[in-house]
Design a protein around this motif. Structure first.
Motif: not given
Length: 611
Positions: A140-161
């Motif tokens: 139940m940790l909220n990660l809604a503001q993280t960049p990977f969440f926003r990118r993945a919710m757009e239907g794209e794969q995300y790979v961080s630094e």
């Protein structure tokens, strides 16, 4: 000034040494010719061989490092391709897409157990809350503001630094969208442990200084043998090869880093935009080339030494007779025409020595004949001078003695008149004595009695003798002496005669009065005997008389040369003898209608120069 004179003297000495041993010696030239003929072809072949070897080694080193970088890039790609493929495949499974918590939890735990490169795996719902995780305590940790969440919710794969855990281990975050009926219903994410990549990069070694490092697309160091550069996120984006990596290019480059020159091979890692770089110091990479070059140079040097030794032994037999010819010619040049050159051989050099000996014998006979003729000419000239210079006073004495004889016993002739004729006779006798003294001075140069004295004091004594006459003839004598005494070893009586003759000549040149400036200065000049710079005093006599015509300047110091009706032509000639006897020199400059300057330069003590 003194420094310039010393530099000129050293340059002349070096030129004499160079000319003596490298230009004017046949033996040296022949040895150099032997060396050139023997060593030049070898040197040319060695240069070509070294160049080809260096080019071959350079190509080999570049290809070796480039191939190593390609293998490393491929291994890194295959390592990262595994987690990406596993996560992408899992996101497409029904257990995940149905968003059934128990099924999702079982699947992600099984995936983590089967794939140790995953540090943790977790699933987020549409609101950004962690609903399933392999890491205890993060539900139940909220990660809604993280960049990977926003990118993945757009239907794209995300790979961080790449980032680091609290234990300073490198990790990578990968996120995949979970699709249900082409709608994103959640996110499957995982942290990938990159310690294996670190180990892979650290294990790449080339020689003692060759190593590898991994760069991100922005040029930041991801993996490096020096971990401080990784933790400090060292940025290499200012190097040109980083831009080439961004463009997907591979190649070879050179750069300077941490005070060392490197050659490096760089290859991009597919998909991620990363780049692997294999670097090695130029010093180590081309050690073999330098060693080969040193061996070749040593071989060439030994060849040159051998050629020189053989050349010396080969040339010595030829040059020894030449040395005897040169020594004989020098004896002839010194006037020893009785010397004979002896060469025990039957070649052209022996024939040449015989011609030299015959020439010396002929010259000796001619020399003796010329000496006899010169003695006769000198006697004739001396007799002519004596007859010309002494006949006049003898005639005057004879006439006055005849007159005195007629009136000596006459009572009507006063004693003063008789005394007048006696004075005339005495004057002519003094004149003849002066002529004889001058002739003796020419035939036998004066012997100098050198004592330490100040040149200013000698000049003052001469000026004092002529001040009365100067006032009478409206001539102004100006002293411009150096501020301190100038002491040297001088024959003051002889120098007084020199100064006296110059002052008298200046007075005679200023018939209507004028100005005579006597100036002294301190200089450094080249000694003609030692060819070294020594301290000297320059004495200048500058008058405002009529000057000397240019065509007469070169003859003023010659014996018997004079332009005066009553002159003997001996004053300046004797003056030059005296000055040169002091190791000095005398010369003059003159312009008609402006005046004449006579310069005398005499050596002084070094103590005077330091004052």
């Amino acid at each position: 000034m003194a420094m310039q004179l010393r530099l000129k003297a050293r340059w002349r000495a070096f030129r004499r040494f160079f000319n003596r041993f490298f230009v004017r010696r046949i033996a040296t030239q022949m040895v150099l010719t032997y060396v050139a003929l023997g060593a030049l072809p070898l040197i040319l072949v060695s240069i070509i061989l070294i160049s080809l070897t260096q080019a071959t080694l350079q190509t080999y080193i570049h290809q070796r490092n480039l191939e190593t970088a390609r293998r490393a890039a491929n291994e890194i790609y295959l390592f990262l391709e595994g987690p990406l493929t596993v996560l992408h495949t899992a996101a497409l499974t029904r257990d995940i897409s149905q968003m059934e918590r128990f099924a999702q939890s079982s699947l992600v735990n099984r995936i983590k157990e089967e794939n140790p490169f995953f540090r943790k795996i977790f699933i987020l719902d549409e609101a950004g809350f962690v609903v399933v995780t392999t890491s205890f305590g993060e539900e139940m940790l909220n990660l809604a503001q993280t960049p990977f969440f926003r990118r993945a919710m757009e239907g794209e794969q995300y790979v961080s630094e790449v980032y680091f855990t609290h234990a300073r281990f490198p990790v990578l975050l990968v996120a995949e969208p979970i699709l249900k009926f082409n709608q994103v219903v959640g996110i499957l994410a995982a942290e990938v442990d990159l310690k294996s990549i670190w180990e892979l990069v650290d294990n790449i070694k080339i020689g003692k200084t060759g190593n590898a490092y991994l760069l991100s697309a922005e040029g930041v160091v991801i993996a490096h043998l020096d971990k401080e550069k990784v933790f400090e996120r060292a940025n290499y984006s200012n190097y040109q090869f980083v831009q080439a990596l961004r463009n997907g290019e591979e190649g070879i480059t050179q750069y300077r880093m941490d005070g060392e020159d490197f050659i490096a091979a760089y290859v991009p890692v597919p998909r991620l935009g990363w780049g692997i770089v294999i670097q090695q110091t130029r010093r180590e990479a081309f050690t073999l080339a330098r060693q080969m070059q040193a061996r070749v140079l040593l071989f060439v040097a030994l060849t040159i030494v051998i050629a020189i030794v053989l050349g010396i032994f080969g040339v010595r037999r030829f040059t020894r007779p030449l040395a005897r010819l040169v020594a004989g010619a020098r004896e002839f040049a010194r006037g020893n025409l009785a010397h004979r050159i002896s060469i025990h051989s039957r070649d052209e050099l022996a024939e040449l020595a015989g011609e030299f000996n015959a020439m010396a014998g002929s010259l000796l006979r001619i020399q003796r004949e010329l000496q006899r003729m010169e003695r006769l000419a000198a006697l004739s000239r001396f007799a002519s001078l004596v007859s010309h210079e002494i006949r006049n006073p003898l005639n005057a004495m004879n006439i006055n003695m005849q007159i005195l004889k007629r009136i000596m016993f006459r009572s009507d002739v006063s004693e003063s008149r008789k005394l007048k004729y006696l004075n005339v006779i005495a004057s002519e006798i003094s004149r003849m004595n002066e002529l004889v003294s001058n002739f003796m001075a020419i035939s036998r140069p004066p012997e100098l009695n050198l004592v330490k004295s100040d040149i200013h004091q000698t000049l003052e004594e001469v000026i004092l003798l002529h001040e009365g006459k100067a006032k009478k003839e409206n001539i102004q004598i100006c002293r411009q002496f150096y501020s301190t005494p100038l002491v040297g070893m001088f024959d003051t009586n002889q120098l007084k005669q020199v100064f006296h003759n110059i002052v008298v000549n200046a007075f005679q040149a200023m018939e209507k009065g004028g100005k005579l400036v006597i100036r002294t200065s301190r200089i450094s000049a080249l000694d003609r005997e030692s060819e070294k710079a020594i301290p000297m005093v320059r004495i200048t006599f500058e008058d405002s008389g009529r000057g000397i015509p240019p065509d007469e300047l070169e003859n003023v110091f010659e014996f018997y040369y004079t332009t005066k009706p009553t002159g003997t032509g001996l004053g300046l000639a004797i003056a030059r003898q005296i000055v040169e006897g002091h190791r000095g020199r005398i010369y003059l400059e003159s312009e008609e209608g402006i005046g004449t300057r006579v310069f005398i330069e005499l050596p002084i003590d070094s103590a005077s120069l330091k004052q």
